[in-house]
Design an enzyme around this catalytic site. Sequence first.
Site, PDB file in Angstrom:
ATOM      1  N   GLY A  78      49.079  41.452  47.025  1.00 18.51           N
ATOM      2  CA  GLY A  78      48.922  41.274  45.586  1.00 18.51           C
ATOM      3  C   GLY A  78      47.492  40.859  45.329  1.00 18.51           C
ATOM      4  N   ALA A  79      46.874  41.370  44.282  1.00 17.34           N
ATOM      5  CA  ALA A  79      45.427  41.250  44.109  1.00 17.34           C
ATOM      6  C   ALA A  79      44.918  39.815  44.206  1.00 17.34           C
ATOM      7  CB  ALA A  79      45.026  41.870  42.767  1.00 17.34           C
ATOM      8  N   GLU A  80      45.502  38.922  43.428  1.00 17.67           N
ATOM      9  CA  GLU A  80      44.987  37.555  43.409  1.00 17.67           C
ATOM     10  C   GLU A  80      45.270  36.826  44.726  1.00 17.67           C
ATOM     11  OE1 GLU A  80      45.904  38.882  39.232  1.00 17.67           O
ATOM     12  OE2 GLU A  80      47.005  38.854  41.119  1.00 17.67           O
TER      13      GLU A  80
ATOM     14  N   ASN B  29      45.441  38.349  47.619  1.00 16.23           N
ATOM     15  CA  ASN B  29      44.481  38.919  48.560  1.00 16.23           C
ATOM     16  C   ASN B  29      43.132  38.210  48.477  1.00 16.23           C
ATOM     17  OD1 ASN B  29      46.500  40.820  49.033  1.00 16.23           O
ATOM     18  ND2 ASN B  29      45.541  42.399  47.786  1.00 16.23           N
TER      19      ASN B  29
ATOM     20  N   ASP C  87      58.107  49.273  42.296  1.00 14.33           N
ATOM     21  CA  ASP C  87      59.475  48.889  41.947  1.00 14.33           C
ATOM     22  C   ASP C  87      59.425  47.392  41.651  1.00 14.33           C
ATOM     23  OD1 ASP C  87      62.161  48.598  41.598  1.00 14.33           O
ATOM     24  OD2 ASP C  87      62.694  48.810  43.710  1.00 14.33           O
TER      25      ASP C  87
ATOM     26  N   TYR D  90      42.185  47.551  35.891  1.00 13.07           N
ATOM     27  CA  TYR D  90      43.090  48.240  34.971  1.00 13.07           C
ATOM     28  C   TYR D  90      44.096  49.090  35.753  1.00 13.07           C
ATOM     29  CZ  TYR D  90      44.896  51.414  31.465  1.00 13.07           C
ATOM     30  OH  TYR D  90      45.737  52.139  30.668  1.00 13.07           O
ATOM     31  N   ARG D  91      45.374  48.978  35.377  1.00 14.15           N
ATOM     32  CA  ARG D  91      46.447  49.744  35.996  1.00 14.15           C
ATOM     33  C   ARG D  91      47.198  50.515  34.909  1.00 14.15           C
ATOM     34  NH1 ARG D  91      43.770  48.573  39.698  1.00 14.15           N
ATOM     35  NH2 ARG D  91      44.372  47.559  41.663  1.00 14.15           N
TER      36      ARG D  91
ATOM     37  N   GLY E 276      38.683  45.578  47.012  1.00 11.68           N
ATOM     38  CA  GLY E 276      38.054  44.978  45.843  1.00 11.68           C
ATOM     39  C   GLY E 276      38.337  43.489  45.738  1.00 11.68           C
ATOM     40  N   ASP E 277      39.518  43.081  46.156  1.00 13.48           N
ATOM     41  CA  ASP E 277      39.874  41.664  46.146  1.00 13.48           C
ATOM     42  C   ASP E 277      39.018  40.882  47.142  1.00 13.48           C
ATOM     43  OD1 ASP E 277      41.949  42.493  44.412  1.00 13.48           O
ATOM     44  OD2 ASP E 277      43.232  42.916  46.143  1.00 13.48           O
TER      45      ASP E 277
END
Length: 328
Positions: free
Chosen positions: A35-37, A39, A107, A170-171, A270-271
């Site tokens: 998960g981005a944050e 990571n 999901d 952005y997603r 990117g993270d």
Amino acid sequence: MSYDVITFGEAMARLSPPGFRRLEQTRSLDVLVGGAELNTAVAVARLGRSTAWVSRLTDNAVGRLVANQVREAGVNADHIVWTPDDRVGIYFLEFGAAPRASSVLYDRKGSAISNIRPGMVPWAKVFAGAKWFHVTGITPALSMTAAETTREALQAARAGGVRSSIDLNYRAKLWSQAEAGRWMTEFMPLCDWLMTTEEDTERVFGITGKGYEDVAAQLVRRFPLKGVAITLRANPLVWKNTWTAITYEEGKVYRTRSYEIEIVDRLGAGDSFAAGLIHGLLDGDVQRGLDVGVAASALKHSIPGDFAWITRDEVEATLKGAGLRISR
């Protein structure tokens, strides 16, 4: 206990078919967490700083799987809000090779964090003694209440004197450009540093320019930001890219070297850049943050999974131009 960096967002179980198989043909799945944050928190911890991750998880085996991997990676998990209800989101990652790109199938509808609401997290306690807060555009995209909680967190960080950064991230599968633009425009006055790409900046803010330097300058003119970082990727092949970034602060553009990367897994790159940049900014050194961010993210491309299992020594060696001979 206080922490150098606090991040807030969703982590999911990641399920991937091995050996470049398609989902519809696979008979097994590799299980990881990402998960981005989270990571970013992991990468900051690997660079030697203390980090904590805030989220909402379902108190079941999958939720504990996530929390266990958070702790294993050296990130504090004490501020997780546990619930007996809802679910932990999952995503399927199908690795591609040219001409077939990699793809993600989510999901995550009805996940525990999508049902987070203002008042659930004691932000004043979370931010006590903290130096930096980081979130991405993914978290507010999950639901209206997640967006409201993101705003609450940014306001609390500002009130507590904690510097903050947002990765625009952005997603399109999560919200529209109009929704993203409305919320992210509201968040910008609460943010010190913005991390983005030219493409996301155009989608969310409608800003275009004569290149990434012009785009960064326009962002700083439109919003009260201290600085902007823009990552730059050239991808002639799915598994071979060129990777670099620039930063813009007080009218000055900072540059660093470009890396030719052979990609094992690009998720979380990117993270990892965000982590390296924050690491340098905490020391008051924009150039150092840019250098470490790009080097750390270049290394992340070579590592399976969302987490950057790197060391400070590896990053330093990469900055000095370490070769590709076997380390013996």
